[in-house]
Design a protein around this motif. Structure first.
Motif, PDB file in Angstrom:
ATOM      1  N   ALA A   1      -0.678  -0.612  -4.510  1.00 51.84           N
ATOM      2  CA  ALA A   1      -1.661   0.469  -4.493  1.00 51.84           C
ATOM      3  C   ALA A   1      -0.971   1.816  -4.631  1.00 51.84           C
TER       4      ALA A   1
ATOM      5  N   TRP B   1      -3.009   3.985   5.552  1.00 56.23           N
ATOM      6  CA  TRP B   1      -3.235   2.583   5.921  1.00 56.23           C
ATOM      7  C   TRP B   1      -1.892   1.883   6.008  1.00 56.23           C
TER       8      TRP B   1
ATOM      9  N   ASP C   1      -0.452   4.485  -1.056  1.00 62.90           N
ATOM     10  CA  ASP C   1      -1.405   5.547  -1.388  1.00 62.90           C
ATOM     11  C   ASP C   1      -1.855   6.285  -0.135  1.00 62.90           C
ATOM     12  N   ASN C   2      -0.914   6.545   0.752  1.00 63.46           N
ATOM     13  CA  ASN C   2      -1.238   7.201   2.026  1.00 63.46           C
ATOM     14  C   ASN C   2      -1.624   8.664   1.872  1.00 63.46           C
TER      15      ASN C   2
ATOM     16  N   TYR D   1       0.846  -1.200   0.000  1.00 65.73           N
ATOM     17  CA  TYR D   1       0.000   0.000   0.000  1.00 65.73           C
ATOM     18  C   TYR D   1       0.878   1.245   0.000  1.00 65.73           C
TER      19      TYR D   1
END
Length: 394
Positions: free
Chosen positions: A340, A11, A5-6, A3
């Motif tokens: 992501a 997340w 895409d903070n 992930y």
């Protein structure tokens, strides 16, 4: 999934956040400020502790000047709609998100506002301070700027801009959706009139939480009117703080989660430092990678003759464009590896026009979080190298 895409939504969340929200749902909790029974008092306690904790993070003495709602977008709409009057002058930057630009353009049409944008450096997105000071000489009725760009992560010099605005007597509204929890923000100390923040990004809270700070409540009309639990004999909206801007039943489970996240942030200074250093190393590796261009980070390719003090600072937000192949092809390749990221204009067309990436359809944005590991970044780097190799091969 890896992930990255903070910048959209952080997340994973801090350990224990789901449990904190679950307790707020499973336990009997009433409407804060409306009941004398134990359930209502428990809800009051969550809101009180949240206000006090948020005030600690923002170094505010008066926690009643903190308003909670669904997030930065609602906050910006409340401030812009409630403050601006027909015919007034508004100054903003060329790096703003649509959460600023769409309300401003709507109000420009509806209220005949005069709207001007000062430019930013196309290589870094950093505001052109000479142009800014020249525009400030015109004494706009409101200055609206971002704390940091959601496209390339460049951090605006808010303390300096607030000082210059104060000298001219110009009220300042800051969109801190991207900067909250990531950089120092001191609205009382710096003289920021409105600071709008999101709970679900750098503050690590759940979606649908956030709010704004307000310096002078008498200068702002609320966007939403209704029940507050206070002065119920009166049919007029109360003017006491924070009730004036908090009509309706608040999202107590979400705010309980945000409170949990804020307490985590207060104790996570070492995590932030590690994440900053990790991202710095990663950007240095990216800058040496042929076939990929880092957008809006001149320091990644050298200082351009600037001293370290003059070079912009950045959040953990990185925009890339392929030198070979297309953005669509690169995005599809990254997606196929279960990673992501965010591809496109990131709801900030003005910023992309500034950075000269609008016609390319935007950028591939990756934003490592506090919990991103070196291993995950290494795997992303390997994926980029694989994309470059395959594209050249074909």
């Amino acid at each position: 999934m890896i992930y990255l895409d903070n910048a959209a939504t952080s997340w994973p969340k801090p350990p224990g956040l789901a449990e904190a929200m679950s307790r707020a749902i499973e336990a009997p909790l009433g409407n804060p400020g409306r009941s004398s029974h134990a359930a209502g008092i428990s809800a009051d306690r969550i809101l009180f502790e949240l206000r006090e904790t948020m005030a600690e993070i923002f170094a505010m003495k008066d926690s009643s000047s903190l308003i909670f709602n669904s997030g930065a977008t609602e906050s910006l709409n409340t401030v812009l709609s409630g403050f601006l009057k027909p015919g007034q002058k508004v100054l903003t930057s060329s790096m703003e998100h649509n959460s600023v630009m769409r309300p401003l353009l709507h109000l420009q049409r509806e209220r005949n506002l005069s709207l001007r944008r000062f430019p930013s450096d196309p290589d870094s997105g950093f505001p052109d301070m000479k142009s800014f000071e020249k525009e400030m000489d015109q004494r706009p009725d409101l200055l609206v700027v971002t704390a940091a760009s959601n496209v390339n992560g460049v951090i605006f010099p808010l303390e300096e801009m607030a000082y210059l605005a104060g000298k001219k007597g110009v009220p300042l509204c800051v969109d801190a959706a991207q900067g909250g929890g990531e950089i120092p923000l001191y609205p009382e100390k710096w003289g920021i009139d409105f600071l709008c923040f999101a709970g679900h990004k750098g503050l690590l809270g759940p979606s649908g939480t956030g709010g704004f700070t307000i310096r002078d409540p008498e200068r702002l009309m609320p966007l939403i009117l209704g029940g507050t639990g206070s002065r119920s004999r009166e049919e007029e909206q109360p003017d006491m703080m924070p009730d004036k801007f908090e009509s309706g039943t608040p999202n107590i489970p979400g705010l309980a989660g945000l409170l949990h996240s804020l307490n985590f942030i207060i104790d996570s200074e070492s995590l932030h430092l590690e994440a900053k250093n990790r991202t710095k190393r990663f950007v240095e590796e990216l800058s040496e990678l042929e076939g990929i261009r880092i957008v809006g980070r001149p320091s990644a390719r050298g200082s351009g003759g600037k001293t370290p003090e003059e070079s912009p600072s950045y959040l953990r937000v990185i925009s890339l464009l392929p030198v070979i192949g297309t953005l669509t092809e690169l995005t599809a390749f990254i997606n196929s590896k279960n990673m992501a990221v965010r591809s496109g204009l990131q709801c900030s067309p003005s910023a992309h026009k500034t950075l000269k990436t609008f016609d390319a359809g935007g950028t591939l944005r990756l934003s490592p979080g506090l919990f991103t590991t070196d291993g995950e970044l290494n795997e992303f780097m390997t994926t980029l190298k694989e994309y470059i190799w395959q594209t050249r091969k074909n």
